[in-house]
Design a protein around this motif. Structure first.
Motif, mmCIF file in Angstrom:
data_model
loop_
_atom_site.group_PDB
_atom_site.id
_atom_site.type_symbol
_atom_site.label_atom_id
_atom_site.label_comp_id
_atom_site.label_asym_id
_atom_site.label_seq_id
_atom_site.Cartn_x
_atom_site.Cartn_y
_atom_site.Cartn_z
ATOM 1 N N THR A 86 -6.579 13.527 -28.056
ATOM 2 C CA THR A 86 -7.523 12.850 -27.150
ATOM 3 C C THR A 86 -8.334 13.889 -26.552
ATOM 4 O OG1 THR A 86 -6.388 10.660 -26.803
ATOM 5 C CG2 THR A 86 -8.167 11.156 -25.175
ATOM 6 N N ASN A 108 -14.549 18.028 -28.752
ATOM 7 C CA ASN A 108 -15.632 18.154 -29.748
ATOM 8 C C ASN A 108 -16.804 17.178 -29.567
ATOM 9 O OD1 ASN A 108 -14.000 19.471 -31.742
ATOM 10 N ND2 ASN A 108 -12.889 17.565 -32.513
ATOM 11 N N SER A 130 -8.617 16.923 -27.888
ATOM 12 C CA SER A 130 -9.490 17.708 -28.900
ATOM 13 C C SER A 130 -10.676 16.840 -29.232
ATOM 14 C CB SER A 130 -8.383 17.739 -30.181
ATOM 15 O OG SER A 130 -9.427 18.101 -31.299
ATOM 16 N N TRP A 131 -10.374 15.498 -29.040
ATOM 17 C CA TRP A 131 -11.579 14.628 -29.429
ATOM 18 C C TRP A 131 -12.873 14.691 -28.486
ATOM 19 C CZ3 TRP A 131 -13.041 10.057 -26.441
ATOM 20 C CH2 TRP A 131 -14.317 9.353 -27.033
#
Length: 338
Positions: free
Chosen positions: A172, A178, A174-175
């Motif tokens: 989560t 991004n 990392s998402w």
């Protein structure tokens, strides 16, 4: 030759057959100069100018003024002559051995040639900023400026991620990162004119930064100076356009001042002062009057001593809103120097 007087004419007759360098030198006569260099006809304008500049260097002259060589009876193209003369001047000015010659002037009597010389100068300015410094003499060393920093208050957003296990939490995180990076963008603008930014431009940049989701960084120690804009992509693009407009406005102002200076060297417009004397208009108003005259406009409104006057460009009379009429003057400048 008529303006220089009979003594100079006599010197020319005396030295006419003795020239081995393509020119002869006489006294200034009645002209406001110490020497006159008389060129023998040659279609190579650049070579002629170079010869004169070399002679000035040898004789340790401090200044020299040229006419637009070859544009009279020789019938050469003013644009070509402008390029050739300025090429010779730039090459000469770039030599480190030049010590005594401080001022090189080109006197243009025909106003229709003004644009050709102006455009030739601008080409050199756009291609190499050091050339502009050469045209005006050696560039004075400027004090090294400190980096300009724009303060920005950043409101931090904190995400708390909870999940069944560390793997889901990491995924989560990392998402989210991004997503943020996809919206981030950086662009930069490099231009010599950024060095001329004063408090007004800095305040405008600070206001742009405050009103948009961007960070603006000025790197004025670079060559050329640079402005970096980072933040949300759509805001970066919007601010980029505004900064470009700021730079263009400075460029337009400098070009207008340069043109006004060139026009002022050709003609001077004047209005009545005290004790039956006449006072020169400021250079920008002088240019506006001359441009209007050349464009054959019948009238132009100008400001004289805080009052507005409507100038009749045919009769050279100016009227204010109270019905007062004054006479103005248009005085061409004929500089008798070579």
């Amino acid at each position: 030759m008529d303006a220089a007087g009979s003594e100079v004419e006599g010197e020319c007759a005396q030295y006419a057959g003795q020239s081995q360098s393509g020119f002869i030198t006489t006294q200034g006569g009645k002209l406001l100069c110490s020497k006159i260099i008389h060129l023998i006809h040659d279609n190579d304008v650049k070579r002629q100018v170079s010869k004169v500049l070399h002679e000035c260097k040898l004789r340790m002259y401090k200044s020299v003024a040229f006419p637009a060589i070859g544009t009279g009876q020789a019938g050469q193209s003013p644009a070509k002559v402008a390029d050739n003369m300025l090429d010779a001047i730039v090459e000469f000015a770039s030599k480190r051995s030049v010590q005594h010659l401080k001022k090189i002037k080109i006197v243009i009597f025909q106003t229709n040639m003004l644009r050709d010389f102006y455009e030739s100068m601008k080409k050199r300015e756009d291609s190499d900023s050091s050339i502009t410094a050469s045209l005006g003499g050696k560039k004075q060393p400027t004090e090294k400026k400190k980096p300009m920093v724009l303060e920005k208050k950043v409101d931090l957003a904190t995400f708390q991620i909870c999940g069944e296990n560390q793997k889901n939490v990491d995924a989560t995180e990392s998402w989210i990162k991004n997503l943020i990076l996809k919206e981030q963008f950086e662009d930069s603008i490099s231009d010599e004119l950024i060095e001329n930014f004063d408090k007004r431009q800095i305040d405008t940049l600070a206001d742009l930064q405050r009103r948009n989701r961007v960070t603006i960084k000025l790197e004025n120690e670079c060559s050329p100076p640079c402005i970096k804009i980072s933040g949300i992509s759509r805001d970066v693009c919007s601010v980029y356009v505004e900064v470009q407009k700021m730079i263009q406005k400075i460029k337009d102002t400098e070009e207008e001042r340069s043109k006004a200076e060139l026009v002022y060297n050709l003609v001077e417009w004047r209005y009545p002062g005290s004790n039956d004397s006449f006072v020169a208009f400021d250079k920008l108003t002088n240019m506006r009057l001359e441009d209007a005259k050349r464009a054959k406009k019948p009238h132009l409104t100008v400001k004289i001593n805080k009052n507005y006057y409507n100038v009749d460009l045919n009769t050279l009379q100016a009227n204010d809103d109270q019905g007062e009429t004054i006479n103005i003057q248009r005085v061409p400048k004929n500089e008798g120097k070579l």
